[in-house]
Write a protein that holds these residues in place. Structure first.
Motif, PDB file in Angstrom:
ATOM      1  N   ASN A   7       0.824  -1.201   0.000  1.00  0.00           N
ATOM      2  CA  ASN A   7       0.000   0.000   0.000  1.00  0.00           C
ATOM      3  C   ASN A   7       0.861   1.256   0.000  1.00  0.00           C
ATOM      4  O   ASN A   7       0.560   2.243  -0.676  1.00  0.00           O
ATOM      5  CB  ASN A   7      -0.942   0.000   1.206  1.00  0.00           C
ATOM      6  CG  ASN A   7      -1.990   1.091   1.101  1.00  0.00           C
ATOM      7  OD1 ASN A   7      -2.583   1.289   0.041  1.00  0.00           O
ATOM      8  ND2 ASN A   7      -2.209   1.808   2.173  1.00  0.00           N
ATOM      9  N   THR A   8       1.959   1.231   0.762  1.00  0.00           N
ATOM     10  CA  THR A   8       2.879   2.367   0.776  1.00  0.00           C
ATOM     11  C   THR A   8       3.540   2.534  -0.586  1.00  0.00           C
ATOM     12  O   THR A   8       3.691   3.661  -1.088  1.00  0.00           O
ATOM     13  CB  THR A   8       3.941   2.170   1.868  1.00  0.00           C
ATOM     14  OG1 THR A   8       3.287   2.079   3.142  1.00  0.00           O
ATOM     15  CG2 THR A   8       4.935   3.319   1.897  1.00  0.00           C
ATOM     16  N   LEU A   9       3.910   1.423  -1.208  1.00  0.00           N
ATOM     17  CA  LEU A   9       4.516   1.492  -2.538  1.00  0.00           C
ATOM     18  C   LEU A   9       3.553   2.088  -3.557  1.00  0.00           C
ATOM     19  O   LEU A   9       3.954   2.830  -4.455  1.00  0.00           O
ATOM     20  CB  LEU A   9       4.952   0.095  -2.982  1.00  0.00           C
ATOM     21  CG  LEU A   9       6.117  -0.525  -2.202  1.00  0.00           C
ATOM     22  CD1 LEU A   9       6.281  -2.002  -2.570  1.00  0.00           C
ATOM     23  CD2 LEU A   9       7.418   0.224  -2.469  1.00  0.00           C
ATOM     24  N   ALA A  10       2.267   1.779  -3.415  1.00  0.00           N
ATOM     25  CA  ALA A  10       1.270   2.302  -4.346  1.00  0.00           C
ATOM     26  C   ALA A  10       1.178   3.815  -4.286  1.00  0.00           C
ATOM     27  O   ALA A  10       0.764   4.467  -5.248  1.00  0.00           O
ATOM     28  CB  ALA A  10      -0.100   1.689  -4.058  1.00  0.00           C
ATOM     29  N   LEU A  11       1.596   4.391  -3.167  1.00  0.00           N
ATOM     30  CA  LEU A  11       1.539   5.837  -2.984  1.00  0.00           C
ATOM     31  C   LEU A  11       2.857   6.543  -3.284  1.00  0.00           C
ATOM     32  O   LEU A  11       2.859   7.736  -3.624  1.00  0.00           O
ATOM     33  CB  LEU A  11       1.129   6.154  -1.541  1.00  0.00           C
ATOM     34  CG  LEU A  11      -0.313   5.793  -1.169  1.00  0.00           C
ATOM     35  CD1 LEU A  11      -0.471   5.680   0.330  1.00  0.00           C
ATOM     36  CD2 LEU A  11      -1.271   6.828  -1.724  1.00  0.00           C
ATOM     37  N   ARG A  67       7.151   1.898 -12.780  1.00  0.00           N
ATOM     38  CA  ARG A  67       7.972   1.570 -11.603  1.00  0.00           C
ATOM     39  C   ARG A  67       7.094   1.208 -10.407  1.00  0.00           C
ATOM     40  O   ARG A  67       7.398   0.287  -9.639  1.00  0.00           O
ATOM     41  CB  ARG A  67       8.869   2.758 -11.243  1.00  0.00           C
ATOM     42  CG  ARG A  67      10.022   3.001 -12.218  1.00  0.00           C
ATOM     43  CD  ARG A  67      10.737   4.294 -11.876  1.00  0.00           C
ATOM     44  NE  ARG A  67      11.801   4.579 -12.785  1.00  0.00           N
ATOM     45  CZ  ARG A  67      13.075   4.199 -12.638  1.00  0.00           C
ATOM     46  NH1 ARG A  67      13.411   3.496 -11.565  1.00  0.00           N
ATOM     47  NH2 ARG A  67      13.992   4.512 -13.524  1.00  0.00           N
ATOM     48  N   ARG A  68       6.002   1.946 -10.265  1.00  0.00           N
ATOM     49  CA  ARG A  68       5.102   1.696  -9.140  1.00  0.00           C
ATOM     50  C   ARG A  68       4.442   0.322  -9.275  1.00  0.00           C
ATOM     51  O   ARG A  68       4.320  -0.433  -8.299  1.00  0.00           O
ATOM     52  CB  ARG A  68       4.060   2.819  -9.074  1.00  0.00           C
ATOM     53  CG  ARG A  68       3.419   2.995  -7.728  1.00  0.00           C
ATOM     54  CD  ARG A  68       2.752   4.355  -7.602  1.00  0.00           C
ATOM     55  NE  ARG A  68       3.716   5.425  -7.385  1.00  0.00           N
ATOM     56  CZ  ARG A  68       3.394   6.670  -7.083  1.00  0.00           C
ATOM     57  NH1 ARG A  68       2.125   7.011  -6.948  1.00  0.00           N
ATOM     58  NH2 ARG A  68       4.332   7.586  -6.892  1.00  0.00           N
ATOM     59  N   LEU A  69       4.008  -0.019 -10.481  1.00  0.00           N
ATOM     60  CA  LEU A  69       3.396  -1.330 -10.713  1.00  0.00           C
ATOM     61  C   LEU A  69       4.389  -2.456 -10.445  1.00  0.00           C
ATOM     62  O   LEU A  69       4.052  -3.467  -9.824  1.00  0.00           O
ATOM     63  CB  LEU A  69       2.877  -1.414 -12.146  1.00  0.00           C
ATOM     64  CG  LEU A  69       1.639  -0.575 -12.462  1.00  0.00           C
ATOM     65  CD1 LEU A  69       1.446  -0.459 -13.969  1.00  0.00           C
ATOM     66  CD2 LEU A  69       0.389  -1.168 -11.816  1.00  0.00           C
ATOM     67  N   LEU A 283      -4.209   6.789 -14.202  1.00  0.00           N
ATOM     68  CA  LEU A 283      -4.048   5.454 -13.632  1.00  0.00           C
ATOM     69  C   LEU A 283      -3.256   5.490 -12.321  1.00  0.00           C
ATOM     70  O   LEU A 283      -3.509   4.689 -11.415  1.00  0.00           O
ATOM     71  CB  LEU A 283      -3.365   4.537 -14.649  1.00  0.00           C
ATOM     72  CG  LEU A 283      -4.227   4.238 -15.887  1.00  0.00           C
ATOM     73  CD1 LEU A 283      -3.386   3.640 -17.001  1.00  0.00           C
ATOM     74  CD2 LEU A 283      -5.382   3.318 -15.540  1.00  0.00           C
ATOM     75  N   ILE A 284      -2.315   6.411 -12.214  1.00  0.00           N
ATOM     76  CA  ILE A 284      -1.585   6.579 -10.955  1.00  0.00           C
ATOM     77  C   ILE A 284      -2.542   6.961  -9.836  1.00  0.00           C
ATOM     78  O   ILE A 284      -2.446   6.461  -8.704  1.00  0.00           O
ATOM     79  CB  ILE A 284      -0.467   7.638 -11.106  1.00  0.00           C
ATOM     80  CG1 ILE A 284       0.673   7.087 -11.975  1.00  0.00           C
ATOM     81  CG2 ILE A 284       0.082   8.065  -9.746  1.00  0.00           C
ATOM     82  CD1 ILE A 284       1.677   8.132 -12.423  1.00  0.00           C
ATOM     83  N   GLN A 285      -3.506   7.848 -10.137  1.00  0.00           N
ATOM     84  CA  GLN A 285      -4.488   8.239  -9.112  1.00  0.00           C
ATOM     85  C   GLN A 285      -5.287   7.027  -8.650  1.00  0.00           C
ATOM     86  O   GLN A 285      -5.535   6.856  -7.450  1.00  0.00           O
ATOM     87  CB  GLN A 285      -5.437   9.319  -9.660  1.00  0.00           C
ATOM     88  CG  GLN A 285      -4.790  10.512 -10.337  1.00  0.00           C
ATOM     89  CD  GLN A 285      -3.572  11.031  -9.613  1.00  0.00           C
ATOM     90  OE1 GLN A 285      -3.629  11.409  -8.450  1.00  0.00           O
ATOM     91  NE2 GLN A 285      -2.427  11.044 -10.307  1.00  0.00           N
ATOM     92  N   GLY A 286      -5.705   6.186  -9.583  1.00  0.00           N
ATOM     93  CA  GLY A 286      -6.455   4.991  -9.211  1.00  0.00           C
ATOM     94  C   GLY A 286      -5.626   4.013  -8.408  1.00  0.00           C
ATOM     95  O   GLY A 286      -6.109   3.413  -7.434  1.00  0.00           O
ATOM     96  N   LEU A 287      -4.374   3.856  -8.784  1.00  0.00           N
ATOM     97  CA  LEU A 287      -3.492   2.905  -8.105  1.00  0.00           C
ATOM     98  C   LEU A 287      -3.326   3.252  -6.634  1.00  0.00           C
ATOM     99  O   LEU A 287      -3.200   2.368  -5.782  1.00  0.00           O
ATOM    100  CB  LEU A 287      -2.138   2.883  -8.821  1.00  0.00           C
ATOM    101  CG  LEU A 287      -1.132   1.819  -8.413  1.00  0.00           C
ATOM    102  CD1 LEU A 287      -1.699   0.420  -8.616  1.00  0.00           C
ATOM    103  CD2 LEU A 287       0.161   1.991  -9.205  1.00  0.00           C
ATOM    104  N   GLU A 288      -3.354   4.540  -6.322  1.00  0.00           N
ATOM    105  CA  GLU A 288      -3.108   4.967  -4.947  1.00  0.00           C
ATOM    106  C   GLU A 288      -4.202   4.510  -3.980  1.00  0.00           C
ATOM    107  O   GLU A 288      -3.968   4.419  -2.782  1.00  0.00           O
ATOM    108  CB  GLU A 288      -2.938   6.492  -4.897  1.00  0.00           C
ATOM    109  CG  GLU A 288      -1.642   6.952  -5.568  1.00  0.00           C
ATOM    110  CD  GLU A 288      -1.366   8.443  -5.413  1.00  0.00           C
ATOM    111  OE1 GLU A 288      -2.263   9.155  -4.889  1.00  0.00           O
ATOM    112  OE2 GLU A 288      -0.276   8.877  -5.808  1.00  0.00           O
TER     113      GLU A 288
END
Length: 425
Positions: A7-11, A67-69, A283-288
């Motif tokens: 979860n931290t990585l997703a942010l 990178r986040r994925l 998509l970054i917003q959704g991933l968070e």
């Protein structure tokens, strides 16, 4: 940031702040990049130096998403594409070429099945052979020296079957074959294919990662140390012999994740199904918020599935978190907290009943999508899987009575009331 939780990585993963120190990842809305000099330009084109060249290949906003994925999945490297279909297509083309063959699960999304059973054989000379996802041992008799990949979905759409991932990857490793798992429905917050031996994970980011039904996107993620499988492996001559289109480059000689690098230099460069920077930002917003949402989707879906299972006018319900479901043991083995995402399907008593339910719901929306914050439903046989023959539908476990639900984030009491009135009308 590998020591942090998912979860931290997703942010936070993949972004160290730009020169303006913006908290939100910037949208780099540009096509090309300036070079310091011609020597730097030449070095980047020859892969002697990594860096931006043109946004068809790489883009800083896309790079943060990739990178986040990869961090969330526990992978080595990721590429993002314009859609999930592009991600599946590129991952298969990267593994095989004309005269080769690919093995694929009999229970997958209809578009992927059409790609494998028709487009690749007819248009590209890559043969495809289906195996029974409920009998992984059936794989071995299909493997030959031209088999280059095994493709399956961790949680299938729309049958909601669970793959025995470890059984599949054990067979693949025995023969030195790349495995490709579509993890779209499960997401990395419910299932981590790399933990069970998968080599490549693909996504339609348009689904749960986006979560709003607003943005198309796809991803291809490779595991750590995949180079060891590919290097000097006679199955993968494209990586181990000179690439004439790239001045004789041998990918296996690169000190980089070579499956992913070839996605960029071969497929994004030459075909160009590239994700836009604006879409990457969406998509970054959704991933968070994905971890929170996928838990709520799963909780809501289980409540709806229990209601449907108890209703006398519903013949059967397919949702692995139900104790009665045949995949419940595999769910407990492979899925975090035994949660099964927000996708479920059921069998009405007839095609007419299935059609009536689809047409009479008021809160659910008829739409060919899943993973939205709003609840959706579809009739697969006449829509998402309509390209399949009657025999192919039967093999895939889809009947004219099948209705697929994507359970959203609404109150379950409202969703159940809506289904109840549609069923009983």
């Amino acid at each position: 940031m590998s020591n942090y939780t998912q979860n931290t990585l997703a942010l936070h993963a993949g972004y160290d702040y730009d020169t303006q120190r913006t908290i939100s990842v910037p949208i780099y809305q540009n096509t090309a990049y300036s070079f310091e000099n011609l020597e730097q330009a030449a070095a980047r084109f020859s892969l002697q130096e990594l860096g931006n060249i043109y946004s068809r290949l790489t883009n800083p906003t896309n790079d943060v998403l990739a990178r986040r994925l990869a961090a969330i999945e526990g992978g080595a490297f990721a590429n993002v594409t314009s859609s999930g279909s592009a991600a599946v297509f590129y991952s298969l083309l990267n593994s095989a070429h004309s005269t080769d063959n690919i093995l694929y699960s009999n229970k997958i999304y209809g578009g992927s099945q059409t790609l494998l059973s028709y487009v690749l054989p007819k248009r590209f000379g890559i043969q495809a052979k289906s195996f029974d996802i409920d009998n992984p041992a059936s794989l071995e008799k299909l493997i030959d020296d031209k088999t280059k990949a095994i493709f399956f979905e961790s949680l299938s759409n729309p049958q909601i079957s669970i793959a025995d991932t470890k059984a599949i990857t054990d067979i693949a490793k025995k023969y030195g074959i790349i495995t490709i798992c579509d993890n779209t429905v499960a997401t990395a917050f419910l299932h981590k294919p790399f933990d069970f031996g998968v080599d490549i994970v693909v996504y339609s980011l348009s689904k749960y990662v986006n979560g709003q039904g607003s943005t198309l996107g796809g991803a291809i993620i490779e595991r750590e140390n995949l180079n060891e499988l590919i290097k000097n492996n006679p199955r993968y001559e494209s990586f181990n012999t000179p690439d004439e289109s790239y001045h004789g480059l041998v990918y296996a000689d690169l000190p980089l994740p070579i499956f992913s690098i070839r996605i960029i230099t071969e497929w994004l460069r030459n075909i160009g199904a590239t994700l836009s920077a604006q879409s990457a930002w969406n998509l970054i917003q959704g991933l968070e918020t994905l971890e929170l949402r996928i838990q709520k989707h799963s909780q809501n879906a289980l409540e709806v599935a229990k209601f449907l299972e108890s209703h006398p006018k519903i013949n059967s319900v397919f949702y692995p978190a139900l104790q009665s479901n045949k995949y419940n043991n595999l769910l407990k083995k492979y899925f975090i907290n035994s949660q099964a995402s927000g996708l479920l399907s059921f069998e009405a008593q007839s095609y007419e009943e299935a059609k009536k339910i689809c047409n009479e719901v008021k809160l659910f929306t008829i739409a060919a999508n899943l993973g939205d914050s709003k609840s959706l439903l579809i009739h697969p046989a006449s829509t998402t899987h309509s390209q399949l023959s009657k025999e192919e539908l039967e093999i895939a476990g889809i009947t004219p009575n099948t209705v697929r639900l994507s359970i959203g984030l609404e109150s379950t009491s409202d969703l159940i009331d809506d289904l109840k009135q549609a069923i009983e009308k």
